[in-house]
Design a protein around this motif. Structure first.
Motif, PDB file in Angstrom:
ATOM      1  N   VAL A   1       3.443  13.920  -1.507  1.00 43.09           N
ATOM      2  CA  VAL A   1       3.902  13.267  -2.728  1.00 43.09           C
ATOM      3  C   VAL A   1       2.961  12.113  -3.049  1.00 43.09           C
ATOM      4  O   VAL A   1       2.659  11.291  -2.188  1.00 43.09           O
ATOM      5  N   LEU A   2       2.500  12.092  -4.288  1.00 46.03           N
ATOM      6  CA  LEU A   2       1.650  11.000  -4.762  1.00 46.03           C
ATOM      7  C   LEU A   2       2.383  10.263  -5.866  1.00 46.03           C
ATOM      8  O   LEU A   2       3.011  10.881  -6.729  1.00 46.03           O
ATOM      9  N   ASN A   3       2.320   8.965  -5.845  1.00 49.58           N
ATOM     10  CA  ASN A   3       2.881   8.143  -6.913  1.00 49.58           C
ATOM     11  C   ASN A   3       1.768   7.845  -7.896  1.00 49.58           C
ATOM     12  O   ASN A   3       0.634   7.587  -7.500  1.00 49.58           O
ATOM     13  N   ILE A   4       2.101   7.884  -9.183  1.00 45.43           N
ATOM     14  CA  ILE A   4       1.110   7.621 -10.217  1.00 45.43           C
ATOM     15  C   ILE A   4       1.483   6.336 -10.946  1.00 45.43           C
ATOM     16  O   ILE A   4       2.648   6.090 -11.233  1.00 45.43           O
ATOM     17  N   GLU A   5       0.475   5.530 -11.192  1.00 49.08           N
ATOM     18  CA  GLU A   5       0.664   4.260 -11.896  1.00 49.08           C
ATOM     19  C   GLU A   5      -0.418   4.171 -12.970  1.00 49.08           C
ATOM     20  O   GLU A   5      -1.563   4.555 -12.730  1.00 49.08           O
ATOM     21  N   VAL A   6      -0.045   3.708 -14.139  1.00 45.22           N
ATOM     22  CA  VAL A   6      -1.006   3.552 -15.224  1.00 45.22           C
ATOM     23  C   VAL A   6      -1.110   2.075 -15.563  1.00 45.22           C
ATOM     24  O   VAL A   6      -0.102   1.417 -15.825  1.00 45.22           O
ATOM     25  N   LYS A   7      -2.316   1.557 -15.512  1.00 48.46           N
ATOM     26  CA  LYS A   7      -2.601   0.167 -15.884  1.00 48.46           C
ATOM     27  C   LYS A   7      -3.728   0.203 -16.908  1.00 48.46           C
ATOM     28  O   LYS A   7      -4.846   0.587 -16.582  1.00 48.46           O
ATOM     29  N   ASP A   8      -3.376  -0.185 -18.140  1.00 51.16           N
ATOM     30  CA  ASP A   8      -4.337  -0.136 -19.251  1.00 51.16           C
ATOM     31  C   ASP A   8      -4.923   1.276 -19.340  1.00 51.16           C
ATOM     32  O   ASP A   8      -4.195   2.221 -19.554  1.00 51.16           O
ATOM     33  N   ASP A   9      -6.224   1.423 -19.108  1.00 54.37           N
ATOM     34  CA  ASP A   9      -6.839   2.748 -19.189  1.00 54.37           C
ATOM     35  C   ASP A   9      -7.173   3.306 -17.799  1.00 54.37           C
ATOM     36  O   ASP A   9      -8.038   4.156 -17.648  1.00 54.37           O
ATOM     37  N   THR A  10      -6.468   2.828 -16.786  1.00 52.39           N
ATOM     38  CA  THR A  10      -6.724   3.238 -15.407  1.00 52.39           C
ATOM     39  C   THR A  10      -5.525   3.985 -14.838  1.00 52.39           C
ATOM     40  O   THR A  10      -4.387   3.561 -15.011  1.00 52.39           O
ATOM     41  N   ILE A  11      -5.798   5.096 -14.171  1.00 48.35           N
ATOM     42  CA  ILE A  11      -4.764   5.869 -13.479  1.00 48.35           C
ATOM     43  C   ILE A  11      -4.928   5.622 -11.990  1.00 48.35           C
ATOM     44  O   ILE A  11      -6.025   5.792 -11.439  1.00 48.35           O
ATOM     45  N   ILE A  12      -3.840   5.244 -11.319  1.00 49.29           N
ATOM     46  CA  ILE A  12      -3.874   4.969  -9.887  1.00 49.29           C
ATOM     47  C   ILE A  12      -2.937   5.958  -9.190  1.00 49.29           C
ATOM     48  O   ILE A  12      -1.756   6.033  -9.521  1.00 49.29           O
ATOM     49  N   LEU A  13      -3.477   6.710  -8.253  1.00 46.20           N
ATOM     50  CA  LEU A  13      -2.672   7.617  -7.434  1.00 46.20           C
ATOM     51  C   LEU A  13      -2.547   7.023  -6.046  1.00 46.20           C
ATOM     52  O   LEU A  13      -3.545   6.629  -5.441  1.00 46.20           O
ATOM     53  N   LYS A  14      -1.312   6.964  -5.546  1.00 46.03           N
ATOM     54  CA  LYS A  14      -1.076   6.442  -4.201  1.00 46.03           C
ATOM     55  C   LYS A  14      -0.274   7.461  -3.420  1.00 46.03           C
ATOM     56  O   LYS A  14       0.718   7.990  -3.915  1.00 46.03           O
ATOM     57  N   LYS A  15      -0.697   7.707  -2.198  1.00 45.89           N
ATOM     58  CA  LYS A  15       0.034   8.622  -1.343  1.00 45.89           C
ATOM     59  C   LYS A  15       1.302   7.939  -0.857  1.00 45.89           C
ATOM     60  O   LYS A  15       1.267   6.805  -0.372  1.00 45.89           O
ATOM     61  N   GLU A  16       2.421   8.625  -1.034  1.00 47.66           N
ATOM     62  CA  GLU A  16       3.694   8.082  -0.562  1.00 47.66           C
ATOM     63  C   GLU A  16       3.771   8.277   0.948  1.00 47.66           C
ATOM     64  O   GLU A  16       3.468   9.344   1.465  1.00 47.66           O
TER      65      GLU A  16
END
Length: 82
Positions: free
Chosen positions: A28-43
């Protein structure tokens, strides 16, 4: 590093990234959007936690993580996010 976006927004993570972060089918990866950046983090899963604490701490630490994850699940259920 570049990845291509396919139909329905599908991307393929490069194998070196998957290996480095131990991402396998079903991870499972969590996705976060900040401005024009996509951040994927492994749960962090319970199995990941056991590996982290192996030889470094007792099962109490893993239990704390499990309790926190269950609390998050209950909150999601209450908010109707499941």
């Amino acid at each position: 590093m570049e990845v291509k976006v396919y139909k329905k927004g599908i991307i393929v993570l490069p194998s070196e990234v998957r290996k480095k972060l131990n991402i396998t089918e079903g991870s499972v990866l969590n996705i976060e959007v900040k401005d024009d950046t996509i951040i994927l983090k492994k749960e962090l899963s319970l199995l990941d936690a056991w590996g982290i604490f192996e030889g470094k701490a007792d099962a109490t630490e893993a239990l704390k993580i499990l309790e926190e994850e269950r609390r998050k699940d209950i909150e999601k259920e209450r908010k109707g996010n499941y």
